[in-house]
Design a protein around this motif. Sequence first.
Motif, PDB file in Angstrom:
ATOM      1  N   GLN A 118      14.062  85.024 -51.836  1.00  0.00           N
ATOM      2  CA  GLN A 118      13.491  85.619 -50.625  1.00  0.00           C
ATOM      3  C   GLN A 118      14.306  86.791 -50.108  1.00  0.00           C
ATOM      4  OE1 GLN A 118      10.444  84.728 -49.214  1.00  0.00           O
ATOM      5  NE2 GLN A 118      10.364  83.722 -51.204  1.00  0.00           N
ATOM      6  N   GLY A 119      15.517  86.916 -50.556  1.00  0.00           N
ATOM      7  CA  GLY A 119      16.353  88.044 -50.152  1.00  0.00           C
ATOM      8  C   GLY A 119      17.337  87.709 -49.055  1.00  0.00           C
ATOM      9  N   THR A 120      18.407  88.483 -49.010  1.00  0.00           N
ATOM     10  CA  THR A 120      19.412  88.378 -47.956  1.00  0.00           C
ATOM     11  C   THR A 120      19.806  89.790 -47.556  1.00  0.00           C
ATOM     12  OG1 THR A 120      21.509  87.324 -47.345  1.00  0.00           O
ATOM     13  CG2 THR A 120      21.361  88.183 -49.583  1.00  0.00           C
ATOM     14  N   GLN A 121      19.902  90.032 -46.252  1.00  0.00           N
ATOM     15  CA  GLN A 121      20.104  91.384 -45.734  1.00  0.00           C
ATOM     16  C   GLN A 121      21.585  91.757 -45.699  1.00  0.00           C
ATOM     17  OE1 GLN A 121      17.721  93.716 -44.776  1.00  0.00           O
ATOM     18  NE2 GLN A 121      19.441  95.134 -44.536  1.00  0.00           N
ATOM     19  N   VAL A 122      21.881  92.930 -46.219  1.00  0.00           N
ATOM     20  CA  VAL A 122      23.224  93.503 -46.142  1.00  0.00           C
ATOM     21  C   VAL A 122      23.133  94.811 -45.363  1.00  0.00           C
ATOM     22  CG1 VAL A 122      25.124  94.540 -47.440  1.00  0.00           C
ATOM     23  CG2 VAL A 122      24.037  92.443 -48.274  1.00  0.00           C
ATOM     24  N   THR A 123      23.916  94.922 -44.312  1.00  0.00           N
ATOM     25  CA  THR A 123      23.941  96.135 -43.497  1.00  0.00           C
ATOM     26  C   THR A 123      25.382  96.619 -43.394  1.00  0.00           C
ATOM     27  OG1 THR A 123      22.033  95.379 -42.219  1.00  0.00           O
ATOM     28  CG2 THR A 123      23.347  97.178 -41.301  1.00  0.00           C
ATOM     29  N   VAL A 124      25.606  97.860 -43.793  1.00  0.00           N
ATOM     30  CA  VAL A 124      26.948  98.433 -43.760  1.00  0.00           C
ATOM     31  C   VAL A 124      26.940  99.599 -42.785  1.00  0.00           C
ATOM     32  CG1 VAL A 124      28.829  99.405 -45.112  1.00  0.00           C
ATOM     33  CG2 VAL A 124      27.239  97.788 -46.172  1.00  0.00           C
TER      34      VAL A 124
END
Length: 126
Positions: A118-124
């Motif tokens: 389902q995905g996992t969010q990465v925010t940099v």
Amino acid sequence: QVQLVESGGASVQAGGSLRLSCAASGYTYANLHIGWFRQAPGKARAGVATIYTVGGSTYYAGSVKGRFTISQDNAENPVFLQMNSLKPEDSAMYYCALAENGLRGSWNDPKSYTYWGQGTQVTVSS
């Protein structure tokens, strides 16, 4: 029924690190390619890294080579994506993908994989 569950996504500052985990279950064959893809808003889904569970061969996108490492301790353990020296352009939804019994195309083609998490969010942030 094959299931892939990702975890480990978060918001981090540029230069930081994250480790994503992909737990796979329900597969039949031991001959697996397990990969990480990412998709930013408005962009196509792109291959990041893949590991072949027989022998441990790995494949990386040029943009992450030397910063990201895909690994699996053994066939019963999750596949990890260690991400170091993160950059704002690494921000995306990260998906785990699995192909049984060989790839039907290139390692970084989403069409080569049958099963997706389902995905996992990465925010940099900079």
